[in-house]
Motif scaffolding. Structure first.
Motif, PDB file in Angstrom:
ATOM      1  N   VAL A   1       0.838  -1.200   0.000  1.00 23.69           N
ATOM      2  CA  VAL A   1       0.000   0.000   0.000  1.00 23.69           C
ATOM      3  C   VAL A   1       0.874   1.253   0.000  1.00 23.69           C
ATOM      4  O   VAL A   1       0.654   2.185  -0.780  1.00 23.69           O
ATOM      5  N   PHE A   2       1.890   1.261   0.870  1.00 29.03           N
ATOM      6  CA  PHE A   2       2.770   2.425   0.961  1.00 29.03           C
ATOM      7  C   PHE A   2       3.528   2.670  -0.336  1.00 29.03           C
ATOM      8  O   PHE A   2       3.666   3.806  -0.799  1.00 29.03           O
ATOM      9  N   ARG A   3       4.057   1.587  -0.907  1.00 29.25           N
ATOM     10  CA  ARG A   3       4.894   1.741  -2.106  1.00 29.25           C
ATOM     11  C   ARG A   3       4.125   2.332  -3.280  1.00 29.25           C
ATOM     12  O   ARG A   3       4.708   2.955  -4.167  1.00 29.25           O
ATOM     13  N   ASN A   4       2.816   2.135  -3.278  1.00 30.66           N
ATOM     14  CA  ASN A   4       2.002   2.599  -4.395  1.00 30.66           C
ATOM     15  C   ASN A   4       1.256   3.892  -4.097  1.00 30.66           C
ATOM     16  O   ASN A   4       0.355   4.284  -4.844  1.00 30.66           O
ATOM     17  N   THR A   5       1.617   4.569  -3.022  1.00 31.58           N
ATOM     18  CA  THR A   5       0.929   5.801  -2.640  1.00 31.58           C
ATOM     19  C   THR A   5       1.856   6.991  -2.800  1.00 31.58           C
ATOM     20  O   THR A   5       2.956   7.026  -2.242  1.00 31.58           O
ATOM     21  N   LYS A   6       1.405   7.996  -3.537  1.00 32.82           N
ATOM     22  CA  LYS A   6       2.179   9.223  -3.748  1.00 32.82           C
ATOM     23  C   LYS A   6       1.290  10.435  -3.496  1.00 32.82           C
ATOM     24  O   LYS A   6       0.057  10.354  -3.580  1.00 32.82           O
ATOM     25  N   ASP A   7       1.932  11.554  -3.172  1.00 31.13           N
ATOM     26  CA  ASP A   7       1.167  12.769  -2.910  1.00 31.13           C
ATOM     27  C   ASP A   7       0.856  13.482  -4.222  1.00 31.13           C
ATOM     28  O   ASP A   7       1.132  12.967  -5.317  1.00 31.13           O
TER      29      ASP A   7
ATOM     30  N   ASN B   1       2.254  15.826  -5.595  1.00 28.23           N
ATOM     31  CA  ASN B   1       3.466  16.157  -6.355  1.00 28.23           C
ATOM     32  C   ASN B   1       4.162  14.914  -6.886  1.00 28.23           C
ATOM     33  O   ASN B   1       5.319  14.972  -7.307  1.00 28.23           O
ATOM     34  N   ASN B   2       3.443  13.792  -6.823  1.00 29.54           N
ATOM     35  CA  ASN B   2       3.959  12.512  -7.291  1.00 29.54           C
ATOM     36  C   ASN B   2       5.177  12.029  -6.500  1.00 29.54           C
ATOM     37  O   ASN B   2       6.021  11.293  -7.006  1.00 29.54           O
ATOM     38  N   MET B   3       5.248  12.461  -5.239  1.00 24.04           N
ATOM     39  CA  MET B   3       6.323  12.034  -4.358  1.00 24.04           C
ATOM     40  C   MET B   3       5.811  10.944  -3.413  1.00 24.04           C
ATOM     41  O   MET B   3       4.692  11.034  -2.895  1.00 24.04           O
ATOM     42  N   PRO B   4       6.589   9.898  -3.194  1.00 22.36           N
ATOM     43  CA  PRO B   4       6.132   8.814  -2.319  1.00 22.36           C
ATOM     44  C   PRO B   4       5.999   9.287  -0.871  1.00 22.36           C
ATOM     45  O   PRO B   4       6.820  10.058  -0.375  1.00 22.36           O
ATOM     46  N   VAL B   5       4.925   8.806  -0.185  1.00 15.83           N
ATOM     47  CA  VAL B   5       4.733   9.162   1.221  1.00 15.83           C
ATOM     48  C   VAL B   5       5.524   8.220   2.118  1.00 15.83           C
ATOM     49  O   VAL B   5       5.727   8.498   3.301  1.00 15.83           O
ATOM     50  N   PHE B   6       5.960   7.108   1.551  1.00 19.97           N
ATOM     51  CA  PHE B   6       6.694   6.094   2.305  1.00 19.97           C
ATOM     52  C   PHE B   6       8.147   6.099   1.866  1.00 19.97           C
ATOM     53  O   PHE B   6       8.456   6.099   0.687  1.00 19.97           O
ATOM     54  N   ILE B   7       9.044   6.127   2.839  1.00 20.57           N
ATOM     55  CA  ILE B   7      10.473   6.090   2.543  1.00 20.57           C
ATOM     56  C   ILE B   7      11.079   4.866   3.219  1.00 20.57           C
ATOM     57  O   ILE B   7      10.948   4.693   4.428  1.00 20.57           O
ATOM     58  N   GLN B   8      11.694   4.022   2.420  1.00 14.43           N
ATOM     59  CA  GLN B   8      12.353   2.836   2.957  1.00 14.43           C
ATOM     60  C   GLN B   8      13.701   3.234   3.522  1.00 14.43           C
ATOM     61  O   GLN B   8      14.545   3.800   2.830  1.00 14.43           O
ATOM     62  N   GLY B   9      13.891   2.928   4.818  1.00 11.70           N
ATOM     63  CA  GLY B   9      15.109   3.344   5.498  1.00 11.70           C
ATOM     64  C   GLY B   9      16.313   2.547   5.049  1.00 11.70           C
ATOM     65  O   GLY B   9      16.221   1.347   4.766  1.00 11.70           O
ATOM     66  N   PRO B  10      17.477   3.191   4.979  1.00  9.68           N
ATOM     67  CA  PRO B  10      18.727   2.468   4.687  1.00  9.68           C
ATOM     68  C   PRO B  10      19.008   1.447   5.787  1.00  9.68           C
ATOM     69  O   PRO B  10      18.350   1.452   6.832  1.00  9.68           O
ATOM     70  N   ALA B  11      19.956   0.582   5.555  1.00  5.63           N
ATOM     71  CA  ALA B  11      20.290  -0.458   6.535  1.00  5.63           C
ATOM     72  C   ALA B  11      20.532   0.146   7.912  1.00  5.63           C
ATOM     73  O   ALA B  11      21.290   1.100   8.056  1.00  5.63           O
ATOM     74  N   GLY B  12      19.835  -0.421   8.905  1.00  2.96           N
ATOM     75  CA  GLY B  12      20.022   0.030  10.276  1.00  2.96           C
ATOM     76  C   GLY B  12      19.119   1.167  10.698  1.00  2.96           C
ATOM     77  O   GLY B  12      19.131   1.571  11.861  1.00  2.96           O
TER      78      GLY B  12
END
Length: 304
Positions: A195-201, A203-214
């Motif tokens: 759901v998160f990966r397919n949701t954008k605001d 401005n076509n920017m993703p609302v979900f950000i996958q955090g880097p390792a750690g």
């Protein structure tokens, strides 16, 4: 057996096991812990205090009460043939291995009990606590000024409603008195990853950000803790099969986890009276959980 143990002993989980438990359990990893020396503990709670202006002092009329933490046991048992336990090292290794395995299941069941069980908490094995879900969907007690479902959002699963639903459930908490941006959290079932990966605001920017390792993932800048226990269930279970839920926590201090004991273990070897040569391993923890105030949390339920 020379390595028999008759009393309950604390399990000193190694760092890797403890890390896995905290990663799998959002409540163990993020809730505020309270040490409990008895089965019940009262934690004082203030529901606000008025502020006067000028030289004349006025008495505060807000309510002061307490939150009751009532601990329950989460248990496990394992039976092993004594022929497989040749020496004391085997006993210790078995204890460590089974404790690690049990911790994974416990993490899911404990989260389910605290986050998404729909039944009323009565201290039983099925409904040990009032979960976050149950708290949000029920009227608050006297002084809380909370009406059932005020902080609840029903998400129908349609893509066109996703952004508005996610924004709405966050807004229910971030506009209240219990919002602390530095200590906020989202608890979500992994079903929301897609759901998160397919949701954008807009401005076509993703609302979900996958955090880097750690580092944790984030939603609207709020850290996300993923939990397999965040699915609705009438009773606590390690395999909930209901609707996925997402919880927004304004301040993780509002999640009150009581730590009565352990993890602890007990090993009981066979005796001359037994018909088989088997050793029993028991595992348990005693925990409590409450939400300090229903307005400090909000729930989005994916109903389709």
């Amino acid at each position: 057996m020379a390595a028999s143990i008759s009393n309950w002993i604390p399990i000193e989980w190694d760092e890797n096991t403890l890390t896995r438990l905290n990663q799998r359990s959002a409540i163990e990893g993020y809730a505020r812990g309270y040490a409990m020396s008895t089965d019940q503990k009262r934690v004082l709670r203030s529901l606000g205090m008025s502020v006067g202006v000028g030289s004349t002092y006025s008495s505060d009329s807000s309510t002061n009460d307490y939150v009751l933490l009532d601990s329950v046991k989460f248990t496990g048992q394992f039976i092993v043939d004594e022929d497989d336990l040749a020496d004391a090292d085997s006993v210790v290794d078995t204890l460590s291995t089974k404790a690690a395995d049990w911790s994974k299941t416990y993490a899911v069941k404990f989260d389910n009990a605290c986050v998404a069980v729909t039944g009323t908490g009565d201290g039983s094995s099925g409904t040990p606590f009032n979960s976050i879900y149950k708290t949000v969907r029920s009227n608050g007690v006297t002084g809380e000024s909370y009406t059932a479902d005020d902080n609840y959002v029903n998400y129908n699963g349609q893509a066109s409603a996703t952004y508005a639903s996610l924004s709405s459930v966050v807004a229910k908490v971030e506009q209240g008195l219990y919002w602390n941006p530095a200590n906020s959290l989202v608890i979500a079932h992994p079903a929301f990853r897609d759901v998160f990966r397919n949701t954008k605001d807009t401005n076509n920017m993703p609302v979900f950000i996958q955090g880097p390792a750690g580092t944790p993932d984030s939603l609207f800048g709020i850290p996300v803790a993923w939990s397999l226990g965040a699915k609705t269930s009438p009773i606590a279970t390690e395999a909930p099969a209901g609707n996925p839920v997402l919880v927004v926590v304004g301040d993780t201090d509002a999640l009150m986890r009581g730590d009565r004991t352990g993890p602890e273990a007990q090993i009981s070897p066979s005796t001359a009276h037994d018909s088989t040569d088997e050793t029993a391993l028991k595992l348990k923890v005693r925990k409590a959980f409450e939400v300090s105030h229903p307005k400090a949390v909000a729930v989005l339920e994916k109903t389709a």
